[in-house]
Scaffold this motif. Structure first.
Motif, PDB file in Angstrom:
ATOM      1  N   MET A   1       0.843  -1.188   0.000  1.00  0.00           N
ATOM      2  CA  MET A   1       0.000   0.000   0.000  1.00  0.00           C
ATOM      3  C   MET A   1       0.878   1.236   0.000  1.00  0.00           C
ATOM      4  O   MET A   1       1.870   1.285   0.708  1.00  0.00           O
ATOM      5  CB  MET A   1      -0.851  -0.015   1.259  1.00  0.00           C
ATOM      6  N   ARG A   2       0.547   2.257  -0.779  1.00  0.00           N
ATOM      7  CA  ARG A   2       1.327   3.469  -0.779  1.00  0.00           C
ATOM      8  C   ARG A   2       0.928   4.349   0.389  1.00  0.00           C
ATOM      9  O   ARG A   2      -0.193   4.316   0.856  1.00  0.00           O
ATOM     10  CB  ARG A   2       1.123   4.244  -2.089  1.00  0.00           C
ATOM     11  N   THR A   3       1.843   5.156   0.839  1.00  0.00           N
ATOM     12  CA  THR A   3       1.541   6.130   1.878  1.00  0.00           C
ATOM     13  C   THR A   3       1.425   7.517   1.317  1.00  0.00           C
ATOM     14  O   THR A   3       1.398   8.494   2.031  1.00  0.00           O
ATOM     15  CB  THR A   3       2.638   6.107   2.954  1.00  0.00           C
ATOM     16  N   GLY A   4       1.415   7.641  -0.013  1.00  0.00           N
ATOM     17  CA  GLY A   4       1.135   8.917  -0.617  1.00  0.00           C
ATOM     18  C   GLY A   4       2.349   9.800  -0.789  1.00  0.00           C
ATOM     19  O   GLY A   4       2.227  10.989  -1.010  1.00  0.00           O
ATOM     20  N   THR A   5       3.570   9.253  -0.691  1.00  0.00           N
ATOM     21  CA  THR A   5       4.751  10.087  -0.788  1.00  0.00           C
ATOM     22  C   THR A   5       5.275  10.200  -2.205  1.00  0.00           C
ATOM     23  O   THR A   5       6.099  11.049  -2.489  1.00  0.00           O
ATOM     24  CB  THR A   5       5.866   9.515   0.090  1.00  0.00           C
ATOM     25  N   GLU A   6       4.801   9.357  -3.131  1.00  0.00           N
ATOM     26  CA  GLU A   6       5.309   9.439  -4.484  1.00  0.00           C
ATOM     27  C   GLU A   6       4.738  10.638  -5.218  1.00  0.00           C
ATOM     28  O   GLU A   6       3.683  11.133  -4.892  1.00  0.00           O
ATOM     29  CB  GLU A   6       4.948   8.184  -5.286  1.00  0.00           C
ATOM     30  N   THR A   7       5.462  11.044  -6.249  1.00  0.00           N
ATOM     31  CA  THR A   7       4.956  12.102  -7.119  1.00  0.00           C
ATOM     32  C   THR A   7       4.907  11.648  -8.551  1.00  0.00           C
ATOM     33  O   THR A   7       4.705  12.428  -9.453  1.00  0.00           O
ATOM     34  CB  THR A   7       5.855  13.347  -7.042  1.00  0.00           C
ATOM     35  N   THR A 261      -5.521  -5.085   7.145  1.00  0.00           N
ATOM     36  CA  THR A 261      -6.605  -5.094   6.166  1.00  0.00           C
ATOM     37  C   THR A 261      -6.328  -4.039   5.103  1.00  0.00           C
ATOM     38  O   THR A 261      -6.014  -2.891   5.426  1.00  0.00           O
ATOM     39  CB  THR A 261      -7.959  -4.808   6.837  1.00  0.00           C
ATOM     40  N   THR A 262      -6.402  -4.430   3.848  1.00  0.00           N
ATOM     41  CA  THR A 262      -6.170  -3.514   2.730  1.00  0.00           C
ATOM     42  C   THR A 262      -7.266  -3.712   1.699  1.00  0.00           C
ATOM     43  O   THR A 262      -8.040  -4.668   1.778  1.00  0.00           O
ATOM     44  CB  THR A 262      -4.803  -3.779   2.070  1.00  0.00           C
ATOM     45  N   PHE A 263      -7.320  -2.793   0.731  1.00  0.00           N
ATOM     46  CA  PHE A 263      -8.275  -3.002  -0.346  1.00  0.00           C
ATOM     47  C   PHE A 263      -7.705  -2.486  -1.649  1.00  0.00           C
ATOM     48  O   PHE A 263      -6.677  -1.792  -1.687  1.00  0.00           O
ATOM     49  CB  PHE A 263      -9.630  -2.380  -0.023  1.00  0.00           C
ATOM     50  N   SER A 264      -8.368  -2.857  -2.735  1.00  0.00           N
ATOM     51  CA  SER A 264      -7.935  -2.493  -4.077  1.00  0.00           C
ATOM     52  C   SER A 264      -9.180  -2.277  -4.919  1.00  0.00           C
ATOM     53  O   SER A 264     -10.241  -2.849  -4.642  1.00  0.00           O
ATOM     54  CB  SER A 264      -7.074  -3.620  -4.664  1.00  0.00           C
ATOM     55  N   THR A 265      -9.060  -1.426  -5.948  1.00  0.00           N
ATOM     56  CA  THR A 265     -10.202  -1.164  -6.814  1.00  0.00           C
ATOM     57  C   THR A 265      -9.815  -1.328  -8.274  1.00  0.00           C
ATOM     58  O   THR A 265      -8.652  -1.179  -8.654  1.00  0.00           O
ATOM     59  CB  THR A 265     -10.727   0.278  -6.636  1.00  0.00           C
ATOM     60  N   SER A 266     -10.799  -1.648  -9.081  1.00  0.00           N
ATOM     61  CA  SER A 266     -10.730  -1.418 -10.516  1.00  0.00           C
ATOM     62  C   SER A 266     -11.814  -0.377 -10.797  1.00  0.00           C
ATOM     63  O   SER A 266     -12.349   0.218  -9.869  1.00  0.00           O
ATOM     64  CB  SER A 266     -10.970  -2.715 -11.305  1.00  0.00           C
ATOM     65  N   GLU A 267     -12.145  -0.141 -12.050  1.00  0.00           N
ATOM     66  CA  GLU A 267     -13.180   0.860 -12.325  1.00  0.00           C
ATOM     67  C   GLU A 267     -14.539   0.445 -11.775  1.00  0.00           C
ATOM     68  O   GLU A 267     -15.357   1.303 -11.441  1.00  0.00           O
ATOM     69  CB  GLU A 267     -13.275   1.107 -13.826  1.00  0.00           C
ATOM     70  N   ASP A 268     -14.793  -0.871 -11.669  1.00  0.00           N
ATOM     71  CA  ASP A 268     -16.138  -1.290 -11.279  1.00  0.00           C
ATOM     72  C   ASP A 268     -16.170  -2.412 -10.250  1.00  0.00           C
ATOM     73  O   ASP A 268     -17.219  -2.999 -10.012  1.00  0.00           O
ATOM     74  CB  ASP A 268     -16.927  -1.732 -12.514  1.00  0.00           C
ATOM     75  N   VAL A 269     -15.021  -2.710  -9.607  1.00  0.00           N
ATOM     76  CA  VAL A 269     -14.981  -3.757  -8.584  1.00  0.00           C
ATOM     77  C   VAL A 269     -14.090  -3.285  -7.441  1.00  0.00           C
ATOM     78  O   VAL A 269     -13.081  -2.607  -7.657  1.00  0.00           O
ATOM     79  CB  VAL A 269     -14.426  -5.088  -9.152  1.00  0.00           C
ATOM     80  N   VAL A 270     -14.483  -3.649  -6.207  1.00  0.00           N
ATOM     81  CA  VAL A 270     -13.693  -3.358  -5.012  1.00  0.00           C
ATOM     82  C   VAL A 270     -13.385  -4.680  -4.322  1.00  0.00           C
ATOM     83  O   VAL A 270     -14.290  -5.506  -4.120  1.00  0.00           O
ATOM     84  CB  VAL A 270     -14.453  -2.427  -4.043  1.00  0.00           C
ATOM     85  N   GLY A 271     -12.122  -4.895  -3.974  1.00  0.00           N
ATOM     86  CA  GLY A 271     -11.719  -6.107  -3.273  1.00  0.00           C
ATOM     87  C   GLY A 271     -11.046  -5.766  -1.963  1.00  0.00           C
ATOM     88  O   GLY A 271     -10.227  -4.848  -1.888  1.00  0.00           O
ATOM     89  N   VAL A 272     -11.391  -6.487  -0.889  1.00  0.00           N
ATOM     90  CA  VAL A 272     -10.819  -6.267   0.436  1.00  0.00           C
ATOM     91  C   VAL A 272     -10.111  -7.539   0.882  1.00  0.00           C
ATOM     92  O   VAL A 272     -10.633  -8.645   0.717  1.00  0.00           O
ATOM     93  CB  VAL A 272     -11.903  -5.896   1.465  1.00  0.00           C
ATOM     94  N   ARG A 273      -8.918  -7.389   1.450  1.00  0.00           N
ATOM     95  CA  ARG A 273      -8.129  -8.524   1.919  1.00  0.00           C
ATOM     96  C   ARG A 273      -7.732  -8.290   3.366  1.00  0.00           C
ATOM     97  O   ARG A 273      -7.306  -7.197   3.736  1.00  0.00           O
ATOM     98  CB  ARG A 273      -6.875  -8.678   1.068  1.00  0.00           C
ATOM     99  N   SER A 274      -7.861  -9.317   4.208  1.00  0.00           N
ATOM    100  CA  SER A 274      -7.460  -9.226   5.605  1.00  0.00           C
ATOM    101  C   SER A 274      -6.725 -10.494   5.993  1.00  0.00           C
ATOM    102  O   SER A 274      -7.237 -11.610   5.803  1.00  0.00           O
ATOM    103  CB  SER A 274      -8.691  -9.029   6.503  1.00  0.00           C
ATOM    104  N   ALA A 275      -5.494 -10.333   6.491  1.00  0.00           N
ATOM    105  CA  ALA A 275      -4.649 -11.495   6.817  1.00  0.00           C
ATOM    106  C   ALA A 275      -4.597 -11.701   8.320  1.00  0.00           C
ATOM    107  O   ALA A 275      -4.773 -10.770   9.108  1.00  0.00           O
ATOM    108  CB  ALA A 275      -3.245 -11.293   6.260  1.00  0.00           C
ATOM    109  N   ASP A 276      -4.295 -12.953   8.733  1.00  0.00           N
ATOM    110  CA  ASP A 276      -4.118 -13.229  10.154  1.00  0.00           C
ATOM    111  C   ASP A 276      -2.736 -12.751  10.590  1.00  0.00           C
ATOM    112  O   ASP A 276      -1.904 -12.330   9.778  1.00  0.00           O
ATOM    113  CB  ASP A 276      -4.338 -14.707  10.468  1.00  0.00           C
ATOM    114  N   ALA A 277      -2.485 -12.805  11.900  1.00  0.00           N
ATOM    115  CA  ALA A 277      -1.259 -12.220  12.450  1.00  0.00           C
ATOM    116  C   ALA A 277      -0.001 -12.850  11.873  1.00  0.00           C
ATOM    117  O   ALA A 277       1.002 -12.183  11.665  1.00  0.00           O
ATOM    118  CB  ALA A 277      -1.272 -12.347  13.966  1.00  0.00           C
ATOM    119  N   GLY A 278      -0.025 -14.153  11.599  1.00  0.00           N
ATOM    120  CA  GLY A 278       1.149 -14.821  11.058  1.00  0.00           C
ATOM    121  C   GLY A 278       1.206 -14.823   9.548  1.00  0.00           C
ATOM    122  O   GLY A 278       2.135 -15.394   8.962  1.00  0.00           O
ATOM    123  N   ASN A 279       0.238 -14.192   8.923  1.00  0.00           N
ATOM    124  CA  ASN A 279       0.131 -14.158   7.463  1.00  0.00           C
ATOM    125  C   ASN A 279       0.084 -15.566   6.865  1.00  0.00           C
ATOM    126  O   ASN A 279       0.584 -15.817   5.778  1.00  0.00           O
ATOM    127  CB  ASN A 279       1.293 -13.370   6.845  1.00  0.00           C
TER     128      ASN A 279
END
Length: 566
Positions: A1-7, A261-279
């Protein structure tokens, strides 16, 4: 996931930017000659049937580059204080937009018929609006923004001091540093609404790896909506906001585990992923843009974040970080297979972005893995040069490569040709020489000492194709001095010498100390900064693209490179 520091780039060097359902396909070992216009001798075909890609046009753009964007029929190319609006099919410049001479345009983005530009102005950033058709500046707003997010781009964390701006086809939403969301009229830049941020309060904060504090919220976008994932204690809530009026369109509770927990989008779909502590395991949930729940699933030993690739008909494609999945809207899995993680979607195929298959292939030309939507066929197709994918218009791929005084933008289209080996750009495996034969006995003797040729094991596979000889060879003296060791790596065999020179010089990291010794030889800083390693050389030698390295002896690199160069 980006933290928004790129330009940089459509946000563009992030794969998820093209996964906006707008990326897709590609590449041929066609001669990209560096002229302003180029056409291939093959016929354009769909990505699913292509076995090569050709350069349709190529343009060199001077100055400091910003984040470019590709729309249906235009490519927006920021450089210095200007934005070129180029025709996606021909590369011709329709018009050039200009900000103040002292400004630097960081990125340009399209919403309807308005170009929204993020501009570095003195010591802060501002937003400018331009009319796409006339080029006239419409407005100027002094919002301090950390990043811009387009539909399908990788979501951004909302920081306390500055948040992202989402740009969709319905408008612009500024996620302000004071906890407000502000809607802007794209034509006037005026505030049309303001609301408290989707997440409950400033109390939900966390500390980033660099010490930044941020709201426990992650913001992305689909084609129509601004999407926010709120991490509220033990809960995770996905929320969609309409940029036109700030109204909440839908919300969905999603699973939240200790591993993040993270998520990702395309133009018309949203996906959410959540991992356990040990991945060891991760759950995922898929939603369409309207909030309808599509599917749930579990992935064992996940690697990386979920990437929502997109939807064609009633089939949704996503990548779990390790494998590519195709599932029906009712949750039925159609197929799962290994695939590069950075992929995009066209109407007929799934295509990876310049996947580097091995660490040794860094200096080769780019390559994409193309998989048809049924998952039954796949092909590895090389790019005509190195670069990064910035977006897609129809089935045209637009890539960007660094140049000494700017950047080169090239549009590639799929084609089909009579090729001996598509994965090698049509060059036969038998045309790949033994790397140990590239220096003659006389040349070795001229280096001094009794040099031995030492082939590097397991270097006979190139983009999945077995070649008859090792592509890497070490040359060392019998005395065994580390300073006398030099390695030659055969990166690529091109169709002709002109193409080899184009590939060898394409997308070199000019900002990190590239030095041109001749048209065929460039010295490049090592990627491992701080280890005091000597620079390596990228060399065009006839049809061959070579890498010469001697980690402790740059003089030896220069000498061997001059022996090999055209």
């Amino acid at each position: 996931m980006r933290t928004g520091t790129e330009t940089g780039g459509l946000l563009m060097r992030r794969p998820a930017a093209y996964v906006a359902g707008a990326l897709a396909l590609f590449f041929v070992l066609a001669a990209c000659t560096g002229a302003d216009d180029g056409t291939g001798d093959g016929k354009p075909v769909s990505s699913a049937r292509a076995n090569a890609f050709e350069a349709l046009w190529s343009r060199s753009v001077p100055g400091q580059s910003g984040a470019a964007a590709v729309a249906d029929d235009v490519v927006l190319i920021p450089h210095d204080n200007m934005i070129d609006v180029r025709d996606a099919r021909t590369g011709k410049n329709r018009r050039t937009l200009r900000a103040d001479p002292t400004d630097q345009i960081v990125g340009a983005y399209l919403t309807g018929d308005v170009i929204v530009a993020r501009v570095a102005h003195n010591s802060f950033t501002i937003l400018l609006g331009f009319d796409l058709r006339t080029g006239r500046q419409l407005w100027n707003q002094p919002y301090e923004t950390r990043a811009m997010v387009l539909p399908g781009e990788e979501p951004e964390l909302e920081l306390i001091d500055s948040g992202p701006v989402t740009v969709t086809e319905r408008g612009v939403v500024v996620h302000a540093h004071d906890g407000r969301n502000i809607g802007l009229n794209p034509r006037t830049g005026e505030m049309t609404w303001q609301r408290q941020a989707e997440c409950d309060s400033r109390a939900h904060t966390a500390a980033g790896a660099m010490g930044d504090s941020f709201y426990a919220a992650i913001t992305g976008a689909t084609a129509r909506y601004s999407i926010t994932l709120c991490l509220e204690g033990s809960k995770a809530v996905l929320k969609a906001t309409d940029p036109r009026d700030g109204d909440s369109v839908w919300r969905a509770d999603v699973k939240k585990h200790d591993g993040g927990t993270t998520f990702s989008t395309s133009e018309d779909v949203v996906g959410v992923r959540s991992a356990d502590a040990g991945n060891h395991k991760a759950t995922f949930s898929l939603f369409d843009e309207s909030g309808d729940h599509l599917a749930d699933g579990t992935v064992k030993d996940p690697a990386g974040d979920i990437r929502t690739v997109g939807r064609v008909g009633d089939t949704v494609y996503f990548h779990d970080g390790r494998q590519l999945h195709a599932v029906r809207a009712d949750g039925t899995t159609l197929w799962v297979q290994d695939a590069p993680s950075h992929v995009g979607l066209s109407a007929r195929a799934i295509v990876s972005d310049r996947e580097t298959l091995t660490p040794q292939s860094v200096q080769r030309t780019g390559v994409s893995v193309v998989i048809d939507l049924s998952g039954k066929t796949r092909a590895t197709l090389p790019w005509p040069l190195r670069g990064e994918l910035i977006g897609m218009s129809g089935e045209l791929l637009v890539i960007r490569g660094e140049e000494e005084d700017g950047a080169r933008y090239t549009a590639l289209r799929p084609t089909r040709r009579d090729l001996k080996e598509p994965a090698l750009g049509g060059v036969a495996p038998s045309d790949w020489p033994d790397a140990c034969s590239l220096l003659s006995d006389k040349q070795l003797n001229g280096l001094g000492g009794d040099y031995l040729r030492l082939p590097v094991d397991k270097s006979r596979t190139v983009f999945g194709v077995r070649v008859p000889h090792e592509t890497q060879c070490r040359f060392a003296t019998e005395s065994g001095s580390d300073k006398d060791i030099v390695q030659i790596t055969l990166r690529w065999v091109a169709a002709d010498s002109a193409t080899a020179r184009e590939i060898s010089a394409s997308d070199l990291p000019w900002g990190t100390g590239v030095q041109r010794l001749s048209p065929s030889v460039h010295l490049v800083e090592p990627p491992e900064r701080g280890l005091h390693l000597a620079r390596s050389a990228v060399v065009a030698s006839g049809r061959y693209v070579l890498d010469v390295s001697a980690p402790k002896n740059e003089k030896l690199v220069r000498t061997v490179a001059s022996l090999l160069a055209d």
